[in-house]
Write an enzyme that holds these catalytic residues in place. Structure first.
Site, PDB file in Angstrom:
ATOM      1  N   GLU A  93     -15.296  52.636   8.778  1.00 23.33           N
ATOM      2  CA  GLU A  93     -16.512  53.237   8.704  1.00 23.33           C
ATOM      3  C   GLU A  93     -16.093  53.905   7.051  1.00 23.33           C
ATOM      4  O   GLU A  93     -16.647  54.525   6.484  1.00 23.33           O
ATOM      5  CB  GLU A  93     -16.835  54.025   9.596  1.00 23.33           C
ATOM      6  N   GLU A 146      -2.267  49.806  28.472  1.00 26.44           N
ATOM      7  CA  GLU A 146      -2.221  50.869  27.491  1.00 26.44           C
ATOM      8  C   GLU A 146      -0.209  51.076  28.241  1.00 26.44           C
ATOM      9  O   GLU A 146      -0.268  52.497  27.821  1.00 26.44           O
ATOM     10  CB  GLU A 146      -3.460  52.138  28.306  1.00 26.44           C
TER      11      GLU A 146
END
Length: 319
Positions: free
Chosen positions: A86, A117
């Site tokens: 963004e 992970e």
């Protein structure tokens, strides 16, 4: 057979106030969630002094040619990707200024990928992109995610400034971080579901961090997004409105200034505020590191005018 691990973290504890949530009415479920969410902002407020120090380190790094790297898995990684993505339309941040590394890559953004992970080596490999003087921010609610740990450890070895964003005050990975930001959000409404309070805290921290960095780099003027990229009709309208709010000009004057500045908001704005040609405004902005405020001060401070007066735009809500 995959090995398992017992995670000790506040986010994994059972919430004493929501044990009957599955028998509550829909409204009561939402009230429980909302009441718990109200604890997030105060938890984030506690880390602001450390966050301010990290912002200043990041601004220094970027001005020296450095990059900010985010490392996360699952919800944490997705929030990191969102924040980095963004910054281009909002602040016209150069491509690669903020880079999000998500465990499992693009495929793990939309669908959970098993075991990524837990891959410490993958984190270390991702951090090979980090250069001395860069900033590496690891995000893990539990404070133990191996992928993030590998990335922070390698980033520190490579001479980066490192930070950890977590909800665990006893995070295992704190040893790899120069800045530890612990948002003490406590147990989740649904035990272990860190996409709730812990994830919200991470988003608030990332939003505040990147926005403050952009402000300190001069990518705003007053509280206006003067580096916004007008990629759609709403944003094109916002650019004109920003010029009007900042200068007091009418619609026609704002559009004329924008046209003279070849559609670039910053030189159009400075030309209107300082009453100079767009080319002069563009040169002044470049000379002052992209800061409209600094360029305006340089153009308007004279022996007869020792201080710069900044218009105070009236507050106006965004669509």
């Amino acid at each position: 057979m995959s090995s398992d691990v017992s995670v000790s973290a506040p986010t994994e504890e059972r919430h004493p106030g929501t044990t009957s949530i599955d028998t509550e009415s829909t409204l009561d479920i939402l009230v429980l969630l909302n009441d718990d969410d109200a604890k997030v902002a105060p938890a984030v407020a506690e880390v602001l002094p450390e966050l301010a120090a990290l912002v200043d380190r990041a601004v220094q790094a970027i001005r020296g040619g450095g990059t900010v790297h985010y490392f996360g898995a699952g919800t944490s990684g997705r929030l990191a990707v969102l924040d980095a993505a963004e910054l281009l339309p909002t602040f016209n941040a150069p491509d690669g200024l903020f880079v999000a590394h998500h465990a499992g890559g693009l495929g793990a953004l939309l669908r959970a990928v098993e075991n990524v992970e837990d891959d410490e080596d993958a984190g270390r490999a991702e951090a090979e992109a980090v250069r001395p003087g860069d900033v590496a921010v690891g995000l893990t609610a539990s404070g133990r995610t191996p992928y993030v740990g590998g990335a922070l450890e390698r980033a520190k070895e490579r001479g980066a400034v490192t930070a950890l964003v977590t909800s665990n005050p006893h995070a295992d990975l704190a040893e790899h971080a120069d800045h530890v930001l612990v948002a003490r959000t406590g147990p989740e409404v649904l035990t272990g579901s860190t996409r709730l309070k812990a994830g919200t805290a991470q988003k608030l921290i990332l939003n505040s961090f990147s926005t403050a960095v952009m402000i300190r780099l001069g990518r705003t003027w007053s509280n206006l997004m003067v580096d916004v990229v007008a990629t759609n009709a709403k944003l094109r309208g916002r650019v004109v409105r920003i010029l009007q709010e900042a200068s007091g000009a009418d619609d026609a004057e704002a559009r004329a200034a924008l046209e003279q500045a070849s559609g670039e908001l910053k030189p159009a704005l400075l030309s209107m505020l300082a009453h100079v040609d767009a080319s002069v405004a563009r040169a002044a902005i470049e000379q002052h590191g992209g800061s409209v405020a600094d360029a305006l001060a340089a153009l308007t401070v004279t022996p007869s005018s020792p201080t710069e007066t900044r218009p105070s735009p009236a507050p106006r809500g965004e669509n």
